[in-house]
Structure formats: structure tokens, C-alpha cells
Design a protein around this motif. Sequence first.
Motif, PDB file in Angstrom:
ATOM      1  N   ASN A 137       6.113   1.393  -6.128  1.00  6.88           N
ATOM      2  CA  ASN A 137       7.721   1.269  -6.000  1.00  6.88           C
ATOM      3  C   ASN A 137       8.259  -0.056  -6.799  1.00  6.88           C
ATOM      4  O   ASN A 137       9.269  -0.026  -7.445  1.00  6.88           O
ATOM      5  N   ILE A 171       0.287   3.710   5.559  1.00  7.37           N
ATOM      6  CA  ILE A 171       0.551   2.285   6.293  1.00  7.37           C
ATOM      7  C   ILE A 171      -0.087   2.155   7.869  1.00  7.37           C
ATOM      8  O   ILE A 171      -0.579   1.420   8.096  1.00  7.37           O
ATOM      9  N   ASN A 172       0.269   3.302   8.548  1.00  8.20           N
ATOM     10  CA  ASN A 172      -0.058   3.250   9.795  1.00  8.20           C
ATOM     11  C   ASN A 172      -1.323   3.205  10.001  1.00  8.20           C
ATOM     12  O   ASN A 172      -1.805   2.564  10.882  1.00  8.20           O
ATOM     13  N   THR A 185       1.880   4.398  -3.981  1.00  9.02           N
ATOM     14  CA  THR A 185       3.269   4.768  -4.252  1.00  9.02           C
ATOM     15  C   THR A 185       3.709   3.238  -4.998  1.00  9.02           C
ATOM     16  O   THR A 185       3.837   2.356  -4.452  1.00  9.02           O
ATOM     17  N   GLN A 205       6.369  -6.259   1.415  1.00  7.40           N
ATOM     18  CA  GLN A 205       6.585  -6.028  -0.026  1.00  7.40           C
ATOM     19  C   GLN A 205       7.805  -6.984  -0.406  1.00  7.40           C
ATOM     20  O   GLN A 205       8.440  -6.645  -1.643  1.00  7.40           O
ATOM     21  N   MET A 229       2.311  -5.654   6.345  1.00  3.93           N
ATOM     22  CA  MET A 229       2.488  -4.806   5.549  1.00  3.93           C
ATOM     23  C   MET A 229       3.992  -5.248   5.003  1.00  3.93           C
ATOM     24  O   MET A 229       5.000  -4.827   5.361  1.00  3.93           O
ATOM     25  N   THR A 235       0.774  -1.313  -0.009  1.00  2.00           N
ATOM     26  CA  THR A 235       0.052  -0.058  -0.044  1.00  2.00           C
ATOM     27  C   THR A 235       1.014   1.339   0.143  1.00  2.00           C
ATOM     28  O   THR A 235       1.753   1.235   0.188  1.00  2.00           O
ATOM     29  N   ASN A 236       0.190   2.252   0.117  1.00  2.00           N
ATOM     30  CA  ASN A 236       0.741   3.777  -0.023  1.00  2.00           C
ATOM     31  C   ASN A 236       1.502   3.932   1.295  1.00  2.00           C
ATOM     32  O   ASN A 236       1.037   3.788   2.486  1.00  2.00           O
ATOM     33  N   ASN A 237       2.592   4.203   0.901  1.00  2.00           N
ATOM     34  CA  ASN A 237       3.676   4.530   2.085  1.00  2.00           C
ATOM     35  C   ASN A 237       3.013   5.587   3.117  1.00  2.00           C
ATOM     36  O   ASN A 237       3.296   5.438   4.259  1.00  2.00           O
TER      37      ASN A 237
END
Length: 514
Positions: free
Chosen positions: A313, A272-273, A311, A290, A288, A267-269
Motif C-alpha cells: 500500500n 495481521i492478526n 499488500t 504504517q 502493526m 505486513t500483509n493485511n
Amino acid sequence: MPYHKCIDYSLYLVTDSTLVPEGTTLLGQVEKALQGGVTIVQLREKEMDTGDFIALALQLKTLTQQYKVPLIINDRIDVALAIDADGVHIGQDDMPLATARRILGHGKIIGVSVNNTDETKAAVDGGADYLGIGAVWFTSTKALKKQPLGVEGVTRILASMKDRRIPSVAIGGINLENAEGLLMGSFIEDDIEGYPQRRRLDGLAVVSAIIASPDPRITCDQFTSILAATNKALNIANRPTVDHVLDHVEIAVQRIRDQTPMVHHITNNVVINDNANATLAVGASPIMSQNRVELEELAAVNGAMVLNMGTLNDIDTMVLAAQANGRHGNPVVLDPVGGGATTFRKQVVQRFLSEAPLTIIKGNGGEILSMANRGGRSRGVDSLGGVDEENAKAAVEALALQHKCIVAMTGPVDYVSDGRRTYAIDNGDPMLVNITGSGCMVTSIVACFAAANRSDYLLATVSAILMVNIASEVAMARGDVRGPGTFRSALIDELYQTSLSPNVLRDKARLRLL
């Protein structure tokens, strides 16, 4: 259980050109059947040469597309590829399911014929999209190698699937005289892990009773009436009412707490939290990761997979993660963040659509309208401009049908569809747009509900969005919320409280069936 494809299997026509009455044509019989209510067509021509088969399949594809009905090719994967059919149906002696999936990819429907519980388990575990259960009775259209199942045998196979149930149609000797008895006789009502389950056949696969009929349109009208009458008798709604959905919501919430499914996020950095905390708040477990080294191992224990394009990546890892979860039958939820903002992101969306086994697509108005080629404007990841309801409904329905998944468009009003059933959700506080990643948080909650409620991903998605929206309204009503910062924390709190007391969802829901 494989990822969800939103197909209506209720009246499944299987062709046989040898049964066409004198003075008629196969295409003419099929068209009349489509006019009468056939919902899916399988082209089965065992003795036809490849060139003639492809020519006929192309003609039939033009016809089925006109009626917006899927076309399945029996056995011949080469023909299915040649005409870009919607899928194939394979028997126990045909190409192995795993090979067929590798050749066709995750965007195509694959059905498998089964005659016993061992074959059923192998097909379900292998990722079949639906089962053809049979033969139910002796039939003149196919030489049988095994004894017919009868209604009792069909019921035994349905019962063997338990909570890993996939769509199933019965085939073999089905006609207007025995259809009602089959549908009523194979109905199952029991408990699975403490939850009431009501299971029945998803459809009837019919050959000679339609193809050999003097008037297939009238015959199909009669089959459709039988299906509707048995639905009514068994209290099964073709288009579940709002009350039906709201009855489902409380059970859906409780299932998450009982099962604590693990939801794997790529997911989107930025979010995340918050996504992790929201997942925990409703009773699920977030991870989480990758790292592609552990994708397969995680997929074996995951409840659901989130792919968030915020994001980008490592796109290859995202695709591989989706495919691993598809192999293990886990729902995959795509959030096409900024999907219409740049050429690059549009290309990435197309790659996910073609290579990843998507169960649910959840995006904002700009993203979904862009994917549906119905307008849609974005600035970065933000949607710009309003969306009229007619356009929104058309967009989610078209995308759901095209990609055979659930589609949710979030905004001031949320729209959720499987292509046949579409709901509008009027809940939600405007403060949601003032915190980063509120849409991404919705995606996480959708995945939590999908992980624990696999029997109907449409209702799972509606339940998830209702929960976030109502939690946002309750949060803003608190005296300690003064702006976006305090609202963010309050929203997590109210997601947690709502998961403990889900009756608030029924009390506050503003849900419409369109």
C-alpha cells in the motif's frame, strides 16, 4: 548494533604498494595472498592520484571478484563510488560516518578505525559495520598519533561493546610471531544479562607481513593455520555443528521471553492478526503501524522490523521504516511475498535491496529462486514446483553473499545461509501450506528471534524456523486438530508451549549442516 552483513573478516589484507618486493607487483602479491586464504582486501594508497587510484582499484576489483572476496577502499569514498567497491574504511580524521553512510547507502560496508572506548561507542552507535582496532603495536607503515594499544588495549575495547558487539579486526604491527598471542590474549568470556558470552577478535588486519613477503601465499597459509589453531583452542567453530546450533536454540528462546522485544510490522493485511498472536505467543510484543509520522520514535524502542510485501500500500513508508530501524541498529527482515510474480513486485524487491538495510530475507522457493535468477515459479504469492537441494543451496548462498545478509528459503525443506554456513531443516507439517499466511507467520517469528539474539542472525533464523516447524508437527499430533481451522489455533498454542519448554526443539529437530 547495525544490521548484519555476512563478511568473513578473519584474514584482512591492507595494501601498501611501497612495500612490494623488487621484481613483483602489487596485484601479483595480492593474488598470491588470495590464493593463501585472505578473506577481505582493503586498497590503501595514500599518495596516489585519483586517476591512477581508480585504475588500480578497477584491476584489483577484477581480481577480488574472481576469488569472491570483498574489496574495501581506504578513505576515498569517491573512488569507492567510481568502481562500485564493496565498501570503505574511514579513520577518525576522515569523512564522518553518518555522511559516508548517507552517500554510500545501506548496501555497502563501512569500517571505522578506533583507538579507545569513546571512539568505539560512537562507531557502534553510528552504524559502523566493523571496527579496525589499533594500532596494536608500533608499525612502519603508518605514523602513529597515539600510543599503541597492546593486547590489553584491544581487550578493553572488545569488552566495552558488551551486547552491542560488531565485527572487529586488530591492525598495526601484526605478524606471524605475535598473531597467536593477540588472538588468545584478547579473548573474553563473561556474562551479559545472565547469558554466557564468548568474544574475540573477528580477524587480523595485516599489511607488511603479507605485502612485503617473498611468498604471500605461504605467509597467508601460515596466518590461516594460526587462526584455525586458536579457534580450536578457544572452542570456536568456523562452521558451527548441528549440536552447537541446538545448544543455542534453547538460550535463544529464553532470551525472547526475558527481553520481550517489540517487533514492528508493516505486513500483509490478511495476516495481521495471526502474526500479532504468534509474536505474543513466543514472548515478544507486536506493533502493526504504517504511519510514517511515528517511524523514528518507534525505531528508537523497536527490537526488530518486519517488511512484508503481501499488500504493497505504501512502499515509501516501508523503505523509510527500514532505514529508521537501520539507524537504530535494529534487524530488518524482508518477506518478498510474490516477489517473482509480476514485474511490479520484482521492481519493488530491487528497491528494497538497494534502499533498505536488510538483515534477513525470508521467502518461499519461488521468491528466493527468482531473486537469485535461478528459476522459481509463482502463482500470485504461492510458490509452484519443487526445489532440488543443490539449486536451493546455491540460491541462498549466492543471495546471502551478494546482499550481505541472511537468506532463508522455506518449503518442504527449509534452507538458511549466510553465504558461508548453510543449514537444511527437514521439520514441518504439510498442513502449514493449508492456512493463509503461514510463511508470513514464520517471518514474524524470525524477527522475534533476531531482535533478542543479535550476536548471530544465522543461528537466530535457524532457531525461529525450527520453532515454527516443530510446533506445527506437535499441533497436528493433537487429537483436537481436524483440519486447517483447528490447526491454526493449535499452532499458536504450540508456539506458546514450545516457548515455555524449548527442550522439545532439541528432541525433535531434524537439522543438517550442508
